[in-house]
Design an enzyme around this catalytic site. Structure first.
Site, short mmCIF file in Angstrom:
data_model
loop_
_atom_site.label_atom_id
_atom_site.label_comp_id
_atom_site.label_asym_id
_atom_site.label_seq_id
_atom_site.Cartn_x
_atom_site.Cartn_y
_atom_site.Cartn_z
CB CYS A 32 -3.64 1.72 7.02
SG CYS A 32 -3.37 3.25 7.95
NE ARG A 33 -4.47 1.39 1.79
CZ ARG A 33 -4.27 2.11 0.70
NH1 ARG A 33 -5.11 1.97 -0.32
NH2 ARG A 33 -3.25 2.94 0.60
CB SER A 34 0.28 -3.58 2.77
OG SER A 34 1.12 -2.61 3.35
CB CYS B 190 -0.98 -0.02 1.17
SG CYS B 190 -0.20 -0.04 2.80
CG ASN C 207 4.42 -1.74 5.16
OD1 ASN C 207 5.54 -2.05 5.57
ND2 ASN C 207 3.44 -2.62 5.11
CG ASP D 165 -5.18 5.78 2.42
OD1 ASP D 165 -5.23 5.40 3.60
OD2 ASP D 165 -4.31 6.54 1.99
P1 4NP Z 1 -1.73 2.79 4.04
O1 4NP Z 1 -2.37 4.15 4.62
O2 4NP Z 1 -1.20 3.12 2.67
O3 4NP Z 1 -2.88 1.85 3.99
O4 4NP Z 1 -0.66 2.38 5.02
C1 4NP Z 1 -1.65 5.34 4.70
C2 4NP Z 1 -0.78 5.55 5.74
C3 4NP Z 1 -0.10 6.74 5.85
C4 4NP Z 1 -0.28 7.72 4.90
C5 4NP Z 1 -1.15 7.51 3.84
C6 4NP Z 1 -1.83 6.32 3.74
N1 4NP Z 1 0.40 8.96 5.01
O5 4NP Z 1 0.14 9.85 4.20
O6 4NP Z 1 1.25 9.09 5.90
#
Ligand code: 4NP
Length: 171
Positions: free
Chosen positions: A18-20, A13, A16, A129
Site C-alpha cells: 500500500c504505502r511504500s 512499510c 509493501n 496504514d
Molecule cells: P502497507 O499496508 O504496510 O502500507 O503495505 C498493509 C498491507 C497489508 C497488511 C497490512 C498493512 N496486512 O496485514 O496484510
C-alpha cells in the site's frame, strides 16, 4: 572519500503493497519531473513478507494512476539484511515500521533508519496504514507521500551527501 554517484533510498512499510510502493513510485515521478532520476537509487520493501511477489494493492495502483504514475509492475518483498548496507536512507512510513527496522538491522548497518515525514518535512508524523480503510484513505496517503517526496527531493538537492535527521551538512 570516494564521491558517490547517487543517494539510495528504501521506502518501508508493513506489507509493501500500500504505502511504500506509492512512496517509491511518487518519489521516482518527483525526481523525473526535476530531471534528477539518475541521482537516486529507489526501492521499497516491507517489514513483513506476507505479500512477497504481489503487485501493489489495487487501490494504491488506482490512486497512483489517477495522478499519471504507473506502479503496477512493482512486486512486494520483505526487507533483507543487505538492505541495511545497500541503502543510505531507510525511511519507515510509521513509527512501528521504524522500530521493526531497528530490530532487524545488523549491528554494522550503514543506512540510516528514519521516519519518512520526520526526515523529509521535520514533522514527527506518520503515514497511516490505509489497508483496512476505503479509497479516501489512499487519497490521503497519496497527498502525504507526494508532499513529503517533494520536500525530500528539496532536502537532498540542497546537500550533495545523504544527511541525517538531526545533523545537516551545509558545506
Ligand atoms: P502497507 O499496508 O504496510 O502500507 O503495505 C498493509 C498491507 C497489508 C497488511 C497490512 C498493512 N496486512 O496485514 O496484510
Amino acid at each position: 572519500m570516494i564521491a558517490k554517484a547517487h543517494t539510495s533510498i528504501l521506502f518501508v512499510c508493513l506489507g509493501n503493497i500500500c504505502r511504500s510502493p506509492l512512496a517509491e513510485g511518487v518519489f521516482r515521478a518527483v525526481a523525473a519531473s526535476r530531471g534528477t532520476e539518475s541521482a537516486y537509487l529507489v526501492d521499497s520493501a516491507g517489514t513483513g513478507g506476507w505479500h512477497h511477489g504481489s503487485a501493489p494493492d489495487p487501490r494504491s495502483i488506482a490512486i497512483a494512476a489517477s495522478h499519471g504514475i504507473d506502479i503496477s509492475a512493482q512486486q512486494a518483498r520483505k526487507v533483507v539484511p543487505e538492505d541495511f548496507h545497500r541503502f543510505d536512507l531507510i525511511l519507515g512510513m510509521d513509527s512501528s515500521n521504524v522500530e521493526d527496522l531497528k530490530a532487524l538491522a545488523p549491528p554494522d548497518a550503514k543506512g540510516q533508519i528514519l521516519l519518512f515525514l520526520d526526515f523529509a518535512e521535520g514533522v514527527t508524523s506518520e503515514v497511516p496504514d490505509p489497508y483496512y480503510g476505503g479509497a479516501d484513505g489512499f487519497a490521503s496517503v497519496y497527498r502525504m507521500v507526494r508532499q513529503a517526496s517533494e520536500k525530500l527531493a528539496d532536502r537532498l538537492e540542497r546537500g550533495s551527501a545523504p544527511m541525517s535527521g538531526q545533523t545537516s551538512s551545509t558545506t
